[in-house]
Scaffold this motif. Sequence first.
Motif: not given
Length: 877
Positions: A442-451, A472-483
């Motif tokens: 899910q995190v990867m697809k957030g930056s896919a278009l820009r890439a 754990g907290d998937p939202g915060r993990l996703r936040q770190i990776l997305a950034n």
Amino acid sequence: MEPVKIARRARELFDEQRRGIFRRTDHLFVVLMGCQWLAGIAAACWISPKAWAGADSHIHPHVMAAVFLGAAIIVFPIYLGLTRPGSVLTRHVIAVAQMLVSALLIHLTGGRIETHFHVFGSLAFLAFYRDWAVLVPATLVVALDHLIRGIFWPQSVYGVLAASPWRWAEHAGWVLFEDIILIQFCRHGVRDLWQVADRQAKLEAVNAGVERQVQERTSELQESEERFRSLSVSSPVAVFQTDAQGRTLYTNPRWQEISGQPPEESLGDGWTSVIHPEDRERAKADLLEAIRSRSDFSHEVRIATAEGNVRWIHAQGRPIFSANGTLTGCVGSIEDISQRRHAQEELQQAKEAAEAANRARGEFVANMSHEIRTPLNGIVGMTELALETELTTEQREYLEMVKTSSDSLLRVINDILDFSKIEADKLDLEQIDFDLEETLHQVMKGSALRAQQKGLELALRIAPGTPVAVAGDPGRLRQILANLIGNAVKFTERGEVVVSAEAEELTNAEVTLHFSVSDTGIGIPAEKQGQIFDSFSQADSSTTRRYGGTGLGLTICSRLAALMGGKIRVESEPGRGSVFHFTARLGLPTSPALRPGRRWAVNLREILVLVVEDNATHRRILLEMFDRWQMKAMGADSAERALGMMKRAEAAGKPFRLLLTDSGLPDADGFALVERVRKEPELAGTAIIMLTAAGLRGEAARCRKLGVGAYLTKPVRPSELLDAIITVLGEPPAEEASAKLVTRHSLREDRRALRILLAEDNEVNQRLAVRMLEKRGHSVVVAPHGREALAALERERFDVVLMDMHMPEMDGAEATAAIREKERAGGGHIPILALTANAMKGDREQCLEAGMDGYVAKPIRPEELFAAIDSVVETPL
């Protein structure tokens, strides 16, 4: 110069040129007449005897005529030509004399026709004057000579004893014919002289103007230099000027006041002697680098005065160039900032006192999270609903811009709110079960278009042995990776961005995961790497302005990693990319996860739903969602009203099967409403989904305790809500009746197993696609290029082919063409989906023209991939 003056000057030049022509032509005829006189004597000695006395050769009386008569003809015009050249009298006398010389030569030759051409030659020479008036007396002399001698001495002029009385008119006619031509020549010559004179007059006028401007500019420069000297002397800041080698040429008195250095000592390299030894080399290097790179410079250094005092100065300057672009040196100013530096030290103490107030303010801002996210959720939700309706192209463009802007605003607000929560020590982590692989995708697809737009390869690698089910907290993990992924894509212009995850430590209760995000971007200088995770500190402010961003992302990532029991660091080299590493300690689920690949079928048509939401916009969004799914939904704006509606519906025999409530309600929150519902025996069969805007710590645990079926965070995606509804309303087998709390991280779909051929040459993409497909229960055969894919199709049967477009030996388009050619010969059709990193306009059409049935852009998004497979495979997945 004015037009009248130009015209007057042109007349002067014209007259001067004509006078020159007249004088030069007079001198020409002086020489010519002398030569003709000698030629006449020679003709008298040689030609006259034979012309006048037959074959006998003897001294003829014409010799005396040639000598004395010829001399009488030329002596006066030669005199005038030598003493009064250029006068009107001179050229008219010369014209008459020249014609008389021609008459004498004709007489000496016995009127031979050849000698008559001397007349025409003489007229041509007279035309050199460029004055047609001289042709008039010359023509009259010729006509009278031919008339008189033709009557009395025809042999002298025509060479015969008797001639026609009008023969002279014939000769005069030819002369007039030549006169006409020569007059035109003279007129053209005069016109040319006028043009030359006019051009020269104008050129002189231009030169005079330029000379005047040069003088004015020189005077202005002198005045400007004088003003500069006056201003620099009275300037409150020091002023300096250097040459192209960095040697000082000038300093004003203010520099002597600041440094205590005499003017003569500050010139050349002398200025460096007052710079503090620790700052001297840097100051010289900055100046020379500015001159070398032709750019401005600015720095703060210390100076040591003769009295032993240390002062801080701020120097700034810029290179100067000559008119042709040659670097001539540098000019700049120097300001004493000692007081400012002392004030900064005092401000530091004030800053520390203000930080406490900032933390209090941070607490307030953190508490505003719910109030800010709620209206923004309405914007996002309503926009998504509008985009799913029939729209014009213009309307859709506007709404997509609204959605993009709202998403960007949401990210900025989240960064600010998260940072405020961190500063106020109010940020808590959730502890729920989730699928690690699904979260990473899910995190990867957030930056896919820009890439894809930048032409970058975006890949994900999950090392073998890494647990997929974690807590754990998937939202915060996703936040770190997305950034980190977003930064990697932002600062990378070509190459790739690779995300990897692996287990560092694994126990029965928890796992320490190591994540890395590597790129081939611009990199970070070593001296800046220790600052990028600090608050209010950025590696390069100019980079931030170029690429955008709040500058808080890495600070938040660092704090979140620490809250997860890990840490973050970076390895980077300018120009060769960066690798960001971070670790996180996550738990392992204590209960079995939902079986992957399962979904319970449920008919949503006419199911009664009660939506409890105090915000009218959000309530409308949710009601319209249910309406599209053909569910019968009603809305309530408070817990009391919702409870009353549920009781009345139960009494009427039409109970609500689903209760969807917001956690934050005005009279009583959603948890209080659920507690009251669970206390009513007749409402025990109602399934409940909780929506929250904040995602606060402990809410998931309360949901489990109260028997809430699903727990989702706003803004909720329609697909997430639909999956949650299907899951909580389904009727699972008995052994799964006690399934855990459903969140947007635990939703699974039941998929039919397929036999899939993957044609892909990139090893990372192979592993990514195989893992994704096998996780859904499909079997996969990998072919590294198109030729191997054709061989695999010869060996066995497949349900669908995933074909990469760019492969060695045989690319996807060639392989597809070969497959379709074989199908045309033998029948049948196998679905082929294109896998390509090209996502530009027209790429989809090119794939379809090649014979493919669909198109999936890289990096592969699970929902897009399986939706594409579902669209081309006959039996739904």
